[in-house]
Design a protein around this motif. Sequence first.
Motif, PDB file in Angstrom:
ATOM      1  N   PHE A 140      -8.126   2.657  -2.101  1.00  0.00           N
ATOM      2  CA  PHE A 140      -7.671   1.757  -3.154  1.00  0.00           C
ATOM      3  C   PHE A 140      -8.820   1.057  -3.864  1.00  0.00           C
ATOM      4  O   PHE A 140      -8.665   0.620  -4.986  1.00  0.00           O
ATOM      5  N   TRP A 141      -9.940   0.912  -3.177  1.00  0.00           N
ATOM      6  CA  TRP A 141     -11.045   0.297  -3.892  1.00  0.00           C
ATOM      7  C   TRP A 141     -12.106   1.319  -4.296  1.00  0.00           C
ATOM      8  O   TRP A 141     -13.060   1.002  -4.959  1.00  0.00           O
TER       9      TRP A 141
ATOM     10  N   ARG B 263      -6.807   2.339  -8.166  1.00  0.00           N
ATOM     11  CA  ARG B 263      -5.850   1.254  -8.245  1.00  0.00           C
ATOM     12  C   ARG B 263      -5.520   0.864  -9.682  1.00  0.00           C
ATOM     13  O   ARG B 263      -4.414   0.410  -9.975  1.00  0.00           O
TER      14      ARG B 263
ATOM     15  N   GLN C 109     -15.390  -4.431   4.678  1.00  0.00           N
ATOM     16  CA  GLN C 109     -16.081  -3.244   5.169  1.00  0.00           C
ATOM     17  C   GLN C 109     -17.605  -3.404   5.074  1.00  0.00           C
ATOM     18  O   GLN C 109     -18.336  -2.976   5.973  1.00  0.00           O
TER      19      GLN C 109
ATOM     20  N   LEU D 178      -0.937  -4.750  -4.425  1.00  0.00           N
ATOM     21  CA  LEU D 178      -2.122  -4.817  -3.578  1.00  0.00           C
ATOM     22  C   LEU D 178      -3.385  -4.925  -4.424  1.00  0.00           C
ATOM     23  O   LEU D 178      -3.532  -4.233  -5.430  1.00  0.00           O
TER      24      LEU D 178
ATOM     25  N   PRO E  50      -6.901   3.097   5.831  1.00  0.00           N
ATOM     26  CA  PRO E  50      -5.891   3.497   4.848  1.00  0.00           C
ATOM     27  C   PRO E  50      -5.987   2.752   3.523  1.00  0.00           C
ATOM     28  O   PRO E  50      -5.318   3.112   2.566  1.00  0.00           O
ATOM     29  N   TYR E  51      -6.777   1.675   3.483  1.00  0.00           N
ATOM     30  CA  TYR E  51      -6.914   0.923   2.240  1.00  0.00           C
ATOM     31  C   TYR E  51      -8.111   1.389   1.422  1.00  0.00           C
ATOM     32  O   TYR E  51      -8.248   1.035   0.260  1.00  0.00           O
ATOM     33  N   GLU E  52      -8.940   2.174   2.064  1.00  0.00           N
ATOM     34  CA  GLU E  52     -10.236   2.477   1.457  1.00  0.00           C
ATOM     35  C   GLU E  52     -10.096   3.129   0.095  1.00  0.00           C
ATOM     36  O   GLU E  52     -10.811   2.786  -0.842  1.00  0.00           O
TER      37      GLU E  52
ATOM     38  N   ALA F  21      -7.157  -4.488  -3.365  1.00  0.00           N
ATOM     39  CA  ALA F  21      -7.915  -4.117  -2.171  1.00  0.00           C
ATOM     40  C   ALA F  21      -9.390  -4.503  -2.237  1.00  0.00           C
ATOM     41  O   ALA F  21     -10.100  -4.404  -1.241  1.00  0.00           O
ATOM     42  N   GLU F  22      -9.858  -4.957  -3.378  1.00  0.00           N
ATOM     43  CA  GLU F  22     -11.296  -5.251  -3.519  1.00  0.00           C
ATOM     44  C   GLU F  22     -11.848  -6.132  -2.401  1.00  0.00           C
ATOM     45  O   GLU F  22     -12.931  -5.845  -1.872  1.00  0.00           O
TER      46      GLU F  22
ATOM     47  N   LEU G 268     -11.128  -6.247   0.525  1.00  0.00           N
ATOM     48  CA  LEU G 268     -11.261  -5.460   1.742  1.00  0.00           C
ATOM     49  C   LEU G 268     -12.560  -4.656   1.740  1.00  0.00           C
ATOM     50  O   LEU G 268     -13.113  -4.345   2.798  1.00  0.00           O
ATOM     51  N   ALA G 269     -13.046  -4.356   0.546  1.00  0.00           N
ATOM     52  CA  ALA G 269     -14.357  -3.712   0.459  1.00  0.00           C
ATOM     53  C   ALA G 269     -15.414  -4.664   1.005  1.00  0.00           C
ATOM     54  O   ALA G 269     -16.367  -4.231   1.674  1.00  0.00           O
TER      55      ALA G 269
ATOM     56  N   ARG H 283       0.838  -1.211   0.000  1.00  0.00           N
ATOM     57  CA  ARG H 283       0.000   0.000   0.000  1.00  0.00           C
ATOM     58  C   ARG H 283       0.870   1.256   0.000  1.00  0.00           C
ATOM     59  O   ARG H 283       0.635   2.180  -0.774  1.00  0.00           O
TER      60      ARG H 283
END
Lengths: 114, 114
Positions: free
Chosen positions: B90-91, B96, A81, A72, B86-88, A74-75, A77-78, A25
């Motif tokens: 990125f998606w 990205r 969330q 990375l 902090p990753y938010e 990050a999808e 991680l969505a 990141r």
Amino acid sequence: MAQDTDQVFAALASPVRREVLRLLRDGGPQPVQQLADRFDMRRPSFSEQLRVLREAGLVSERRSGRQRIYALRAEPLAGVQDWLGPYERFWRGKLRALGDVLDTLPDDEHTEDT
Amino acid sequence: MAQDTDQVFAALASPVRREVLRLLRDGGPQPVQQLADRFDMRRPSFSEQLRVLREAGLVSERRSGRQRIYALRAEPLAGVQDWLGPYERFWRGKLRALGDVLDTLPDDEHTEDT
DNA sequence: TGGACACGTAGGAAATTTCCTACGTATAGT
DNA sequence: ACTATACGTAGGAAATTTCCTACGTGTCCA
């Protein structure tokens, strides 16, 4: 779907793997060597950590000569969330005045008495 | 610190344990029996699942007669969301896809086009 | 063409997880 | 006091994880 979720959470349950994500990141895509230098671990072990991240969909791999560049993704991680969403009001409710939250609730389904 | 985070993520890496959290979220505090009825698992095994959640700080236990009432403790999930923060970017907004470009961004500059 | 380099897989040991059956502890009711 | 109920712990088997050393594959370069 739940299978994916399992893999993502399991992948995140390791400080090494979370640190890899942070390095990607903050440092952008990097070859394995550069990542591995940050950890006190043999290369094959580190490769396995990368494999866990890859199978969870949290990193992508691209070949460049004899290097492999990891980046990375990050999808997933969505998805984390999204999973977190319905719980959010429970800790906001604890941090703020309880009445404040109750006022905005659409329906009331968290009775706390017997 | 990281130890806690590990335990929280590991606890979430199981569909059974996530379902327990959902039941407590949607149904409020409940005795073990009522929770256990939802799962195809012997009681001692289920007790261990509860122990994992308890040690991760995700549930609390209160005694009421010979029952033990479990309740959701969402605070550790706030930690998960903080970690996610902090990753938010990125998606969101497909930043990205540009790969190297975000690496050169000095500040967080997330315009949401397309 | 031969060797060094980057990275992975193979296979095995040790630790951890997850399920089970058997049993222990505490409370409630009779 | 006796029994049933609610729930946990003990201990063990099977599966999984995580580390290692040894080796294989593909690429670069002289």
